[in-house]
Structure formats: C-alpha cells, structure tokens
Write a protein that holds these residues in place. Sequence first.
Motif, PDB file in Angstrom:
ATOM      1  N   SER A 199       0.807  -1.224   0.000  1.00 34.48           N
ATOM      2  CA  SER A 199       0.000   0.000   0.000  1.00 34.48           C
ATOM      3  C   SER A 199       0.837   1.269   0.000  1.00 34.48           C
ATOM      4  N   GLU A 200       2.156   1.154   0.239  1.00 37.81           N
ATOM      5  CA  GLU A 200       3.028   2.341   0.276  1.00 37.81           C
ATOM      6  C   GLU A 200       4.161   2.142  -0.728  1.00 37.81           C
ATOM      7  N   PRO A 201       3.995   2.615  -1.978  1.00 33.77           N
ATOM      8  CA  PRO A 201       5.042   2.402  -2.996  1.00 33.77           C
ATOM      9  C   PRO A 201       6.274   3.279  -2.791  1.00 33.77           C
ATOM     10  N   ASP A 202       6.132   4.377  -2.040  1.00 31.29           N
ATOM     11  CA  ASP A 202       7.255   5.275  -1.832  1.00 31.29           C
ATOM     12  C   ASP A 202       8.100   4.760  -0.660  1.00 31.29           C
ATOM     13  N   SER A 203       9.444   4.773  -0.816  1.00 27.92           N
ATOM     14  CA  SER A 203      10.335   4.240   0.208  1.00 27.92           C
ATOM     15  C   SER A 203      10.267   5.054   1.496  1.00 27.92           C
ATOM     16  N   GLU A 204      10.092   6.398   1.383  1.00 25.65           N
ATOM     17  CA  GLU A 204      10.016   7.210   2.582  1.00 25.65           C
ATOM     18  C   GLU A 204       8.751   6.909   3.373  1.00 25.65           C
ATOM     19  N   ARG A 205       7.642   6.729   2.663  1.00 20.93           N
ATOM     20  CA  ARG A 205       6.403   6.410   3.365  1.00 20.93           C
ATOM     21  C   ARG A 205       6.479   5.000   3.951  1.00 20.93           C
ATOM     22  N   ALA A 206       7.215   4.075   3.278  1.00 17.39           N
ATOM     23  CA  ALA A 206       7.401   2.739   3.853  1.00 17.39           C
ATOM     24  C   ALA A 206       8.197   2.817   5.148  1.00 17.39           C
ATOM     25  N   ALA A 207       9.238   3.708   5.159  1.00 14.61           N
ATOM     26  CA  ALA A 207      10.013   3.889   6.385  1.00 14.61           C
ATOM     27  C   ALA A 207       9.154   4.488   7.483  1.00 14.61           C
ATOM     28  N   ALA A 208       8.259   5.405   7.111  1.00 19.86           N
ATOM     29  CA  ALA A 208       7.364   5.999   8.104  1.00 19.86           C
ATOM     30  C   ALA A 208       6.413   4.956   8.680  1.00 19.86           C
ATOM     31  N   PHE A 209       5.968   4.052   7.818  1.00 14.60           N
ATOM     32  CA  PHE A 209       5.103   2.972   8.308  1.00 14.60           C
ATOM     33  C   PHE A 209       5.864   2.071   9.284  1.00 14.60           C
ATOM     34  N   ARG A 231      15.399   0.221  16.664  1.00 17.66           N
ATOM     35  CA  ARG A 231      15.650   1.157  15.588  1.00 17.66           C
ATOM     36  C   ARG A 231      15.284   0.506  14.260  1.00 17.66           C
ATOM     37  N   ILE A 232      15.296   1.337  13.208  1.00 16.02           N
ATOM     38  CA  ILE A 232      14.940   0.885  11.861  1.00 16.02           C
ATOM     39  C   ILE A 232      16.148   1.093  10.971  1.00 16.02           C
ATOM     40  N   GLU A 233      16.460   0.063  10.166  1.00 13.30           N
ATOM     41  CA  GLU A 233      17.558   0.162   9.214  1.00 13.30           C
ATOM     42  C   GLU A 233      17.016  -0.130   7.817  1.00 13.30           C
ATOM     43  N   ILE A 234      17.349   0.776   6.864  1.00 17.19           N
ATOM     44  CA  ILE A 234      16.973   0.580   5.469  1.00 17.19           C
ATOM     45  C   ILE A 234      18.122  -0.151   4.780  1.00 17.19           C
ATOM     46  N   PHE A 235      17.794  -1.210   4.055  1.00 13.05           N
ATOM     47  CA  PHE A 235      18.841  -1.995   3.413  1.00 13.05           C
ATOM     48  C   PHE A 235      19.494  -1.214   2.272  1.00 13.05           C
TER      49      PHE A 235
END
Length: 961
Positions: A619-629, A688-692
Amino acid sequence: MLQVIRVVVAFLTVMFVMVAFDGTAQALEPVSVNGDVDAIDLLPAVESYSSQGDRIQIQTAPGADGIVRRIEVRSKEAGASPNWIVFALANTTDEQIDRIVVAPHFRLVGSGLVWPDLGASRIAEITPSQGFQPEREDDDDADVFRITLDPGSRITFVAELRTANLPQLYLWNPDSYKDKVNSLTLYKGIVLGIAGLLALFLTIAFVVKGTAMFPAAAALAWAVLAYLAIDFGFLHKFLAITGDGDRVWRAGAEAVFSATLLVFLFAYLNLNRWHVRYSVVSGLWLLGLAALVGLAVINAPVAAGVARISIATLAVVGLLIIFFLAFHGYDRAVMLIPTWTLLLGWVVAAGLTITGHLTNDLVQPALTGGLVLVVMLIGFTVMQHAFAGSAFAPGLMTDTERKALALTGSGDVVWDWDVPADRIYVSPEADQLLGVSPGALDGPASGWLELVHMFDRDRFRTALDAVIDQRRGRVSQDFRIRASDGHYMWLNLKARPVVGSDGEVVRCVGTISDITEQKTAEERLLHDAVRDNLTGLPNRELFTDRLEAALVFARQDPGLRPTVLVLDLDRYKQVNDAVGHSVGDSILLTVARRMSRLLKPRDSVCRIFGDQFGVILLSEPDSERAAAFAETIRRSLRTPVAVADREIFLTASIGVATHDPQSPSKAGDLIKDAEIAMYNAKKAGGDRIEIFHPSMRIERPDRSSLEADLRRAMERDELKVLFQPVVHLQDRTIAGFEALVRWEHPKLGRLPPAEFTAMAEETGLIVDVGLFVLDRTARQLAIWQRLVEVEPPLFALVNVSSRQLLRQDLIQDIKAVLARAGIERGSLKLEISEGLVMENPEYAAQILAQLHDLGVGLTMDGFGTGYSSLSYLQRFPFDMLKIDQSFVKQNGRGRPVILRSIIALARDLGMEVIADGADTDADADDLSHIGCEFARGAAFGDPVTAEEARRLIAGPIRLRA
C-alpha cells in the motif's frame, strides 16, 4: 613264583576292600517283616556303596545267633564298577513269608527340573546272604524280585544297581501289590479312554469345521494322549522299547506337549492379529521345541528339562497375555481365563512334585488325571466359542449375503435413486447421521439439492446427470450437506447406474459415508502447512509465496514497489524466561494483533519464526512512506503490554528492503536483504529501523555467518555440553543433571542457545545438534552410573526440539544412543514441552509411546504454562513433570496453593516433579516443604563441564544450597 605273586595281589585286594567298607557296614540293622503290613519303605534302611571293581565285600546284619559275617558279591558283568545297595530283612514270625521287592523305573516325584531322571531299570540283581536267589518277575514299569524269608531268619541282601539314582524301594505283600497294580491299571485305562475319546472328538470337529482352533486343540489332545500312553507303559504293548528308548520317548512327548500347547494358545487367541512380535516369538519358540525332539535322541534329560521349563514359562506368559487381551475386551481371552488358570495350577502342582515337595504316591496319577481334565476344559472352551460364534452354521455364505454383511460392517449408508420415479431412498442411518426425522431424506432429487451446500450443488447435479446421460461410469463425489442443527457435514457418495432392458438408467445405487473428520483433518493439515499455530498468521512458506506473487505483479505494474519489513523483538528470550512461556505466547499474540491492525487490505504480515515477524507492504510504494510505516510499527510495539499486575515493555529491531525494478530479485533474496538490515539494527543497539543498502552484504550479516559456522561447529568440536545439577530436595544430594549446549565460537566466544537454536531449528541443523547432545549426555551418564552406584540411579535431562520429535528417524536414533551408552532404563529423560506435543497430538502420542517402550524417561517441560496440560496429561506416558520457573519465582499468595495442586496431581498420576528456577535457599526450602522432589536452579550451582560434574559426584554426593 608267578603263583605266589597272584596270591599276594589277591590278598592285598581283599584287604583294601575290607578296609574301604569296614566303617560303613557296621550299623546295618534288619527291617522287621511280619504279615500285618502290606508295604514297607526300604529306602530309610538301605546303605549305598560304590566300588572300584566288579566285586564288593560287606558285613551282614547279625544273624539269629548274633554272629556278624562277611560276604563277597560279584557283579553280573566282569570288569564293571556298579553301584550297590545293602539292606537286611528279619522274619519275626513263626511262618515262612513271601514278599516282593519293587523298584519303579520312573517316578515323577523328585525327578527334577533341569536335568530330570526319566526312568530306567534300577536293579540288575539281588544276592542274599543265605537262602535262594530272589527271582525277577516280568514287569514293564518296575524291577520286581520275589524273596522268601524263613521263620526267624535274618538275611542281608546285596543289590547291584544299574543307575546311580534309586527313587523308591518298597517291600510289598504280593497280594496287596497285585491289588494296587490292578486298581492303577483300571484308573489308567479310564483316563486313557477319556483322553482318546476327547482327541477323536476334536479331530472330528476339525474335519467338520476346519477353523484354526480345532486342529490346534486336536493336536494338543493327541499329544496328551501320547504322553499318557508312554507314562502308563501302554507304549510297550505296541513297540519293542529297550534300553534308554523309554527315556527318549518320554522326553520327546514332553517337548511335543509344550509345542502343541503353544500352537493352541497362538491359534485360539489369534495372536497374529494383535502384533507381529507375537508371531515372531511364537515361531522361534516353536522351532526351538522342534529342535528339542531331535535333541531327545542325543540327550534325553536335557531335552526333557528344557521342555519342562518351556511348559512352565508358557503357562505363566500365556496367562499374562490372556489377562492383557481380556482387559482390552477380547472375548476369546475372557473365555479362556478359567481353563488357563487351572492349567497354571496344574503346572504349579507338577513343579512341586518334580522338585520333591509333594511326595505322596497318589500325586502322579492325580496329575495325569488333572492333565486330561485341563484338555477336556480346553475342548469345552473351543466348543463354547464355536457355538457362540455360529462356527457350525450349515451351508455356505452366498456372495450376496457376504456383500450385505460387508456393507453392514462398513457402517455406510445405502443410497438408492429410482430414476424414472425420481425418488431417492436412504437407509435409516442417514436420518440419524443428520439428525432429521425418519424418512425426511426420502423424496425427489431436487429435495436433496436444497440440502447440499450451495458451492457443491452444481458439481453434485453434474455428476448425476453425466451418469444418466452416458449410461455407464461411476459417481464418486464429496459434498457438504446441511444437518438439522444448521451445520454442514461432509459426505462421500459412491454409486453406479443400473441399466434396464431398454438401455436406459432405471436406478442409481451406492453408498454414502461420513468423511467430516477426514475433511476436517485435511483442512487442519492445510492450515498448519501455511499458518503459524500460535498466532494464526501466515508462516514463512506462505509469506514467501505471497511475496513471489507480489513481485510478479510488480514486474507488470511499474508503479507497484513491494517493500519487505523484517521485525525481531529485542531481548525477548530474557523476557520469556522471566515471565514464563504462557506470558511469552501472550506477548507474541499481542504483537501480531497490533501489527495486523496497522496493515491495509493489500498488505500481509507473517510470523517467520520465534519472535521474528515479516510484513509485505504494497500500500506504500514510496520508500520514505514505507520507512514511516515501519516507524509507526516500532512506536506501536513500544506501548507496554499489561500482564496480570505488571507491565512489560518491548522494543523491536526492524529491517526494510524495497524492490528495485532496475535490479529485480527473487522473494528469498528480498527477505534476506530485509534480514540483513534487521541484524544491522540489532548490532546498533536495537529499537531502531535500518533501510537496506547493498553495502550491508559486504559486512556479512551475523545470521548468515552463524549459519555457515554452525554447519562446521560439530566437526571442529566447538559445541560443548554443560551439565546443571538437579538436586533431591529432601537431602540435598545430586539426583541428576540437565544437559545444556553451548557454542564455543572461535571469534565470538561462548554463545548461549538463544543465539543459535532458533536459526538451527529453521535450517534443520537442530536435528544434528540435538543428536550430538543426546549422544554426549548418554555417554557421560553411563560413566557417572559406573562411577557411583546409587538407587535410584543418576539421571540426565535432555531437551527435544520439534524437528527431532516429528522426524521419523527419532526412534532409531534413540535406540542407537541407548545401545552405545548402556545406561540404566529410564535414566535418560527427554524434556518435551506441551506446545510441542500439541502441534500433532496423534503422531506425538505414538512417538512418545514407542520412546517409553524403549526405556526412555519422558518429562513434560514447562508444565502449567499451556492450555491443555490437564486434558492430555493422562494420554501421554510422561513420568516426570517440570514446573515452569514462573510458578517458582512469583511471590504472590497463590504460589503455594498452585504448586501443591500440581504436586498432588503428579503424585496421583504416579509422576515425579522437578521445579525449575530454584535460585535461592528460600525457594528450595519452600519447595521441599510442599512436597516437591527435585529442583534445579542457581541455588545449586551453575552449569558445569562433564569433568567438573564427575568430580562433584565422585566425592560425597552432596550439594549445599
């Protein structure tokens, strides 16, 4: 000169014999004989001798003149060295007396068990000190000599024996002995006649109705008849038996009797239907008895001894099997209990007789009569079963009758559709099955369609129409039908058309069976194959499949960019150990519900394994919105979880990997990228959250490297097994140890199980690790048990994972471990959690029963934390309960009450109790006061190496709390 040497040698020989026997013949006293006594037992008055040559010199009893004389007797065969007996008789009357000396060839009393005396001719010749030589009389059963005593005479008799053993020697009045022989002959004839008629009757019954039990019973009756013919001496009337032939026939008859008794028990109880081991053991037993028949020709006493032991063993083991089968409701076993109990009584009486505890002369004929009575009761039991089971029903069963009985036995419902009249008939069992009124299901086919589930109606209608149109074929259809209470049941219809003379289908006839349980099991298996049992979320396999589908859609739609989130709870292992497995499961359920509420319909969440979850975000194609989720999920999980009167705070490490259309990857690779990012988040401190990003692959994530290192850890001997003491609370002595595995990583140092067991479980390496721990523990346990012999023996606890329990090779692995170690039965105890058992209760019950039969102890781990412990406690063969540490550590008022209840329940079920987590002296004292037997915890020491454990038990076996 030669003549002088001969005289000297003869003189020296006579002097040597005189010296050798002078001291044993001085007390010879004559037995007084008069006409008032019918029989006198001479054995107490007999003196036995053994000589080194073919002659014996003895001193006679004092004669009427008081003079003691010396006589010399030669054996019948020159150069022989026989045994001798000497006795003296005195006629105290004024008349001449005729008597007969009787020594029976065979006497059951005192014949022996291991190396029995099977009978033989006892006396070769009797020589008197004066008067005429006693005359031998013809008798097939005994050595009989007639002697004459003059008035007032005292005569010493020297008897040359053919055997070293003389079981009985009587002096009989000839008339009384004749009356006794006639009476016994009449009795033997009656018993032999009854046995013969019984054998003939059972043989006729076998010819009339050749069921297996009749030939077995007939063979037993004929074997008993043959044994009686040998024992009564009737065999001599038909066969010229000489020498040791009678002993051979007697030993062979006892072996055949044991074999036919075994065959009857096997055939009557139909043991091959219960377990294959019955057939194997019976076959080997029967082969051994067949070999005894051949052994009887070579060594009759050995063959007879083994046959007698076989009869006694068969009587005891047979009664145990009969009681076991009777307890399970087997009618044949119930009917055989009285007869086999009588047989066991007969065996006991025979055992007391052959060992010499029963010595009456009437015992032997009584035992022969009792044996015929036992066979007669066996025949009555067979006949009773035959009549009860209609074994003699006249005529043969027709094929139609056989099919009708088969249909009745299957429990299926008859389904009959009269096609021209459009009317369906079903047997009354269908009305009971669906709970409708009688006849409610009879009617047109359209009425049935109204009851069939709407999703199955078209298939049901099409199948019937196809059979009618094609006028051939067969219907095999599964469908759901509505019962009277509104729920649906699964039924299976098997039918075929009946074509009339005009070529049209006139009927469609078949059966309906209830397959609801089968369908439910299939649905459960399908659900378990793709769903997590605890949370109900998709498992890793379904998660990967959904991600593959999402990636396929993403290749067709550039605007769709699937994102994978892998979430792992921080320090969940420590939380789970502190609050218990039950609370830990509740935490996982809470996490699953919170994540599910945050997702949109297009997204998916799964439980990968343990405390690790995955999310497919579409439901969230944008990477920034995916990180926010992902941040939303992290904050949601930080909300405390309320459990009872306490709050538990959780944090999570989240890795995020987004699909890149420029470099498409597979589902597995995308999940692995998210895991790499998650492990980087954990290394950074967690929460914490880490983006690959691709550079993370260069660092080699901990999980990948650990997996590769673990595959080589056992080869490098990096896995170590430590042992934590388990203490008997009553005297604080070591009762055993719990095995704990540790990994001595060359770079990371010692790793606890929490760092690698989950990964090993997922990859399947846990099977090799678990087998390694089992083998090492069993070997150490064998060393400890040899070092210190205590009662009960030291034991060891080993945890079993789900991969181990549910694999088919577990039984063979355990057998191999036990065979190599050679430890005491029940001392190796496997710890199995209730949740593990409940994953597949039916299969687990079979595996646990086989493990229990192997001699492995079974311990229910974490008792009290599950939801079904009490309902399944009696079903599974656990012999020890391990109370979860959450009950031991909590300090509320409910702890003593709960612990006492668990301990009382375990005692009522015959189980031992071990408490986990006794970390203080107060915990140990409290547990001891409420009756707990064993405990493990920090109060009794930390895990130690095998050598340290050995030093602990080598000294005084005592630990101070």
